[in-house]
Structures are given as structure tokens and as C-alpha cells.
Scaffold this motif. Structure first.
Motif, mmCIF file in Angstrom:
data_model
loop_
_atom_site.group_PDB
_atom_site.id
_atom_site.type_symbol
_atom_site.label_atom_id
_atom_site.label_comp_id
_atom_site.label_asym_id
_atom_site.label_seq_id
_atom_site.Cartn_x
_atom_site.Cartn_y
_atom_site.Cartn_z
ATOM 1 N N SER A 151 -74.495 -81.167 -16.806
ATOM 2 C CA SER A 151 -75.507 -82.122 -16.339
ATOM 3 C C SER A 151 -75.167 -83.541 -16.759
ATOM 4 O O SER A 151 -75.247 -84.478 -15.956
ATOM 5 C CB SER A 151 -76.897 -81.740 -16.876
ATOM 6 O OG SER A 151 -77.354 -80.543 -16.304
ATOM 7 N N GLY A 301 -81.635 -77.618 -21.798
ATOM 8 C CA GLY A 301 -81.144 -76.501 -20.994
ATOM 9 C C GLY A 301 -80.449 -75.443 -21.817
ATOM 10 O O GLY A 301 -80.387 -74.277 -21.415
ATOM 11 N N LYS A 305 -82.825 -72.285 -19.597
ATOM 12 C CA LYS A 305 -82.274 -72.854 -18.370
ATOM 13 C C LYS A 305 -83.333 -73.527 -17.500
ATOM 14 O O LYS A 305 -83.036 -74.450 -16.746
ATOM 15 C CB LYS A 305 -81.558 -71.765 -17.565
ATOM 16 C CG LYS A 305 -80.289 -71.246 -18.223
ATOM 17 C CD LYS A 305 -79.633 -70.168 -17.373
ATOM 18 C CE LYS A 305 -78.360 -69.650 -18.042
ATOM 19 N NZ LYS A 305 -77.734 -68.580 -17.241
ATOM 20 N N ARG A 306 -84.564 -73.073 -17.593
ATOM 21 C CA ARG A 306 -85.628 -73.683 -16.793
ATOM 22 C C ARG A 306 -85.799 -75.159 -17.117
ATOM 23 O O ARG A 306 -86.195 -75.956 -16.260
ATOM 24 C CB ARG A 306 -86.958 -72.968 -17.036
ATOM 25 C CG ARG A 306 -87.013 -71.530 -16.528
ATOM 26 C CD ARG A 306 -88.338 -70.901 -16.904
ATOM 27 N NE ARG A 306 -88.542 -70.908 -18.360
ATOM 28 C CZ ARG A 306 -89.677 -70.576 -18.962
ATOM 29 N NH1 ARG A 306 -90.724 -70.214 -18.231
ATOM 30 N NH2 ARG A 306 -89.774 -70.602 -20.280
ATOM 31 N N ILE A 308 -83.650 -77.406 -17.580
ATOM 32 C CA ILE A 308 -82.682 -78.333 -16.983
ATOM 33 C C ILE A 308 -83.398 -79.270 -16.014
ATOM 34 O O ILE A 308 -83.058 -80.446 -15.895
ATOM 35 C CB ILE A 308 -81.557 -77.556 -16.257
ATOM 36 C CG1 ILE A 308 -80.739 -76.744 -17.273
ATOM 37 C CG2 ILE A 308 -80.647 -78.510 -15.488
ATOM 38 C CD1 ILE A 308 -79.697 -75.849 -16.637
ATOM 39 N N LEU A 309 -84.417 -78.753 -15.330
ATOM 40 C CA LEU A 309 -85.138 -79.545 -14.326
ATOM 41 C C LEU A 309 -86.527 -79.983 -14.798
ATOM 42 O O LEU A 309 -87.303 -80.517 -14.001
ATOM 43 C CB LEU A 309 -85.266 -78.754 -13.019
ATOM 44 C CG LEU A 309 -83.971 -78.520 -12.250
ATOM 45 C CD1 LEU A 309 -84.212 -77.597 -11.060
ATOM 46 C CD2 LEU A 309 -83.362 -79.837 -11.788
ATOM 47 N N PRO A 352 -79.074 -83.346 -13.512
ATOM 48 C CA PRO A 352 -79.614 -81.983 -13.539
ATOM 49 C C PRO A 352 -79.561 -81.279 -12.189
ATOM 50 O O PRO A 352 -79.185 -80.110 -12.104
ATOM 51 C CB PRO A 352 -81.067 -82.195 -13.991
ATOM 52 C CG PRO A 352 -81.058 -83.477 -14.727
ATOM 53 C CD PRO A 352 -80.021 -84.330 -14.065
ATOM 54 N N CYS A 356 -77.105 -78.087 -11.400
ATOM 55 C CA CYS A 356 -77.664 -76.795 -11.001
ATOM 56 C C CYS A 356 -77.007 -76.280 -9.728
ATOM 57 O O CYS A 356 -76.664 -75.101 -9.612
ATOM 58 C CB CYS A 356 -79.173 -76.911 -10.791
ATOM 59 S SG CYS A 356 -80.132 -77.049 -12.309
ATOM 60 N N LEU A 360 -75.119 -72.631 -9.168
ATOM 61 C CA LEU A 360 -75.808 -71.611 -8.370
ATOM 62 C C LEU A 360 -74.879 -70.863 -7.421
ATOM 63 O O LEU A 360 -75.297 -69.880 -6.809
ATOM 64 C CB LEU A 360 -76.946 -72.260 -7.569
ATOM 65 C CG LEU A 360 -78.144 -72.744 -8.393
ATOM 66 C CD1 LEU A 360 -79.072 -73.607 -7.541
ATOM 67 C CD2 LEU A 360 -78.909 -71.564 -8.979
ATOM 68 N N SER A 427 -87.072 -74.865 -10.954
ATOM 69 C CA SER A 427 -86.860 -74.574 -12.377
ATOM 70 C C SER A 427 -87.248 -73.142 -12.721
ATOM 71 O O SER A 427 -86.640 -72.523 -13.604
ATOM 72 C CB SER A 427 -87.645 -75.560 -13.239
ATOM 73 O OG SER A 427 -89.049 -75.317 -13.175
ATOM 74 N N LEU A 430 -84.198 -70.740 -12.146
ATOM 75 C CA LEU A 430 -82.881 -70.999 -12.732
ATOM 76 C C LEU A 430 -82.416 -69.885 -13.662
ATOM 77 O O LEU A 430 -81.228 -69.538 -13.672
ATOM 78 C CB LEU A 430 -82.908 -72.330 -13.494
ATOM 79 C CG LEU A 430 -83.086 -73.579 -12.626
ATOM 80 C CD1 LEU A 430 -83.030 -74.827 -13.484
ATOM 81 C CD2 LEU A 430 -82.035 -73.647 -11.513
ATOM 82 N N LEU A 434 -78.897 -69.003 -12.059
ATOM 83 C CA LEU A 434 -77.758 -69.777 -12.547
ATOM 84 C C LEU A 434 -76.658 -68.868 -13.061
ATOM 85 O O LEU A 434 -76.926 -67.939 -13.841
ATOM 86 C CB LEU A 434 -78.189 -70.748 -13.648
ATOM 87 C CG LEU A 434 -78.605 -72.143 -13.248
ATOM 88 C CD1 LEU A 434 -78.928 -72.959 -14.492
ATOM 89 C CD2 LEU A 434 -77.546 -72.853 -12.427
#
Length: 437
Positions: A151, A301, A305-306, A308-309, A352, A356, A360, A427, A430, A434
Motif C-alpha cells: 500500500s 492492515g 486485512k479489513r 487496509i480500507l 490502499p 488491494c 485480489l 473492506s 478482504l 486477499l
């Protein structure tokens, strides 16, 4: 994976501490390339009035040059070029260098145009060249840095957006005043040819290092176009991010152009005062926000991981009232000050979101995924944002008169809740979607 090639030290330390010199050099060069990308793309905005007067253009022709003429070709060509970048045998460094050379030459050619058609074709050429840059750059960055720092690395590259736009406003205005708009376009275009040579001979393609170490049997198979697109759109998180980023671009491009008009019309600032205030105050705020968004995403993150956004999702919702208040104030200094925090927060999504997107999908579809994001952002944002803001402003003139731009910006402030919602929805996906690499 680090590139171990020996490159000149002392290039500084982007937000990838502890990595090899080659990786840091790559990130710095890509940042400079992206600064040129946005400088060449956006300088036409500050030169619009002198170009209009010299070539006898209409406002409609100017809107076409600034938006759709560039955005449509950029968006449409981005996907097939990205497909080429995703192939294992493609040298992305050469692709970026070639793209840089093309858009630099076409920017300079814009300065030679004698009529609308010639300028239109040259602007299309700029869009064609720039279509080859960012998808390949994002893919290259992803292959060069660990996922935990992705990121902030992509956000570092994304600093090219505010810095390039800021330089476009300043250099375009100053050089135009001294030498005219034609020299301004040539001056910012031609140095790109030198930078293209630097990129070609200094940067290294990390996937070639991997291929040399891997056996042919272990090399990942190329994805057919249909399979790559299917993989990208099978991710619900990607679809949510695509919607959020496209709406963010629509609002961002619209506000960038019409906020200048707002300060001129509603607050009585001169063009120079409005342009410099926007470039320095809000431009620097946007640059800080782009950097901050990547750092926050990497730090939080790692825990979940959620998160990150989390910053763009909650931040955009929180600053919507502040943005509205900034457009409401009658003192232009107070208004400008109130727009600083929203400018920071609304720029924080770049690192971010694009990080992501790279995580993905598999490596064979990463450039395509980035190109689809850019397709949405440029076709919807650059292609229609400034134009539709102008249409709405014209429609409101009969009811609110000279304050029509202010009322359009009122609406734009609250529309920021839309991308906030979709970043939040993304989010939630993720953790499940991810990939680790």
C-alpha cells in the motif's frame, strides 16, 4: 522480491525501508515518471484560455480536449496494453519507457497545433501513450516489494498525481506568461524523452530475474483474456473498490476544476490567486493524504486485512460535512482552510485501493486489474466529471445565478458518502479474498 542490480545509491528512501537499492531506485524513477504523466496530462487545464483565444476555440471544444479526447482513448487502450504487460515475456520497463516517450512527444506536438483538429489528434496521442504507464507500473511495483508494504509503495507512486498536477498549474501559468502556451507544452513534453532513456537503462525488470531462477515447468501459465477478466470480476471486493474509486475520481476531477471557478466567482479571487492557492494549499494536502493513506493501510492492515480500507471508508464519510461547510463559508481564507482536511482524507484511498486490487488476483492478471480500475476512473472521472459539473452549474443559473457552482459543490460534498460506503463494503471482503503474495 528485491532487485539486486547495482544502481546509484543516494536516491532517498521511499516508504520501503530495508529494501535493496535497486528497488528504491525503481520506486523513485516510477514516481518521477508518474509526475511527468500528470504534468503532461493536466497542463492543458491552466493553458485553456490562451489556447482558446489563439486558436479561436469554443468552450465545448475546450471541454472535449480536456476530458473525453484524452480519457476515452486512455481508458479503451489501457486494457489491451495491460494484457501485454501481464505476459511473462513482456519487459514492463521497456513498455513504460516507450509509453513515456510517446506521450512526451505528443505533448510537445500539442504546442505545434494550428487548429482544433490538430490539437485534438495530439491530445489523443497523449492519451494513447499514457495508457501504457500505470498498469505496468503497478504490476512491476507489486513484484518488487513485499505484500506488507504494498500500500505504501503504490501510494508513493501515487504521489505523482498531486505533485504532477501542482507542477502543471505552476509551470503552465508561469511559462505561458513569459513565453506563451506553445513553449509551455514543448518545455514540459520534451524532457520526457531524456527520462525515457534513464528508465530504459537504469531500471530492471524483476520478473526476468525470477524466470532465470525458475524452471520452465514451474513458470505460471499465461491467462487467456476471458479468464483474466473473469478472475478480476469474480472478486466482489474488486467490484466494490472499482465503484468507489470511479465515483471518487468523478468527484475529484469535477471538484479540482470547478473549485477554482468557485473561488473566482463566489469569492472574487483572481485566476492567479485561485490557481496558486489551490496548487499550494490543497495540492500539498492531497500529496500528504496520498502518502498517509498508504502508511496507515500498511500499519493497520498487518493487524487485520479489513483495515487496509478503513481510513478511506470512514474518513470520506466523516469529512463530508466539513467539505460542505468549506463551500458554505463566505470568507475565502476560512473556506480554503476547511478544505485542507477533506483534501487529505479524499486522497488517502489511492495506495490502499490499488494495493488491494493487486492482491485480489494472480500475478498474470494484475496489470489487467489495474487497467480496469483506471478505465473506470478515467472514463467516468476525467471523461465526465468536469463536464457534468459544468452542465449542472448551467442548469442552476436560472434559480441561483452566479452562485451555481457553489450549489453544485454542495451536492458533490455529500456525494462523497457513496465511495465511503463501497470502500466499507469492500473492506468486509478482504479477509476472505486477499491473496498472501
Amino acid at each position: 522480491m528485491n532487485d539486486k542490480s547495482a544502481l546509484a545509491p543516494g536516491l532517498g528512501s521511499p516508504p520501503t525501508d530495508g529494501m535493496g537499492t535497486g528497488t528504491r531506485a525503481t520506486l523513485w524513477l516510477l514516481l518521477i515518471v508518474y509526475i511527468f504523466n500528470f504534468l503532461d496530462r493536466q497542463i492543458v487545464n491552466i493553458l485553456a484560455e490562451p489556447i482558446k483565444g489563439d486558436l479561436g476555440l469554443t468552450d465545448t471544444q475546450l471541454r472535449l480536449l480536456a476530458g473525453p479526447a484524452f480519457a476515452v482513448f486512455y481508458a479503451l487502450l489501457g486494457i489491451p496494453i495491460a494484457r501485454h504487460a501481464d505476459r511473462a515475456g513482456t519487459n514492463r520497463v521497456r513498455l513504460i519507457a516507450l509509453a513515456l516517450a510517446i506521450w512526451s512527444v505528443m505533448t510537445a506536438v500539442c504546442g505545434l497545433a494550428q487548429n482544433f483538429v490538430q490539437l485534438l489528434l495530439a491530445r489523443i496521442g497523449v492519451g494513447v501513450g499514457e495508457a501504457g504507464c500505470t498498469p505496468a507500473a503497478h504490476s512491476l511495483i507489486t513484484d518488487s516489494v513485499p505484500a506488507a508494504k504494498r500500500s505504501s509503495a503504490i501510494a508513493f507512486y501515487g504521489l505523482g498525481v498531486p505533485v504532477g498536477s501542482l507542477l502543471g498549474l505552476i509551470l503552465g501559468g508561469v511559462v505561458n506568461d513569459l513565453y506563451g502556451w506553445r513553449i509551455a507544452l514543448m518545455l514540459v513534453g520534451l524532457p520526457g524523452l531524456i527520462l525515457a532513456l534513464v528508465v530504459l537503462f537504469v531500471m530492471r525488470e524483476p520478473r526476468h530475474h525470477r524466470v532465470a531462477e525458475a524452471t520452465a515447468a514451474s513458470a505460471p501459465a499465461a491467462l487467456p483474456a476471458s479468464a483474466a477478466l473473469k478472475e478480476v470480476f469474480a472478486s466482489r471486493a474488486f467490484v466494490y473498490i472499482l465503484i468507489a474509486a470511479s465515483v471518487t475520481a468523478f468527484l475529484g476531477y469535477g471538484k479540482a476544476l470547478w473549485t477554482i471557478s468557485f473561488f473566482i466567482r463566489s469569492h472574487g479571487l483572481s485566476t492567479t490567486e485561485a490557481g496558486l492557492s489551490m496548487a499550494v494549499v490543497l495540492g500539498l494536502a492531497a500529496a500528504f493524504g496520498t502518502w498517509l493513506g498508504g502508511k496507515v493501510a500498511d500499519v493497520f492492515g498487518r493487524r487485520d486485512k479489513r483495515h487496509i480500507l478503513t481510513f478511506p471508508a470512514y474518513g470520506m464519510a466523516i469529512v463530508a460535512p466539513l467539505l460542505f461547510l468549506g463551500y458554505y463559508m463566505e470568507d475565502w481564507r476560512v473556506a480554503m482552510a476547511l478544505l485542507i482536511v477533506p483534501s487529505i482524507v479524499n486522497s488517502a484511498y489511492y495506495g490502499p485501493a490499488y494495493a488491494c486490487v493487486q492482491g485480489l488476483v494472480r500475478p498474470q492478471a494484475r496489470a489487467v486489474a489495474a487497467s480496469i480500475m483506471l478505465f473506470g476512473q478515467n472514463l467516468i472521472g476525467l471523461g465526465f466529471g468536469p463536464f457534468l459539473f459544468g452542465v449542472l452549474s448551467d442548469a442552476l443559473v436560472p434559480s441561483v445565478g452566479g452562485e451555481s457552482v457553489r450549489y453544485v459543490l454542495y451536492g458533490a460534498a455529500w456525494l462523497g458518502l457513496i465511495p465511503a460506503f463501497f470502500f466499507w463494503r469492500a473492506s468486509l471482503r478482504l479477509t476472505a479474498e486477499l491473496k498472501t503474495g
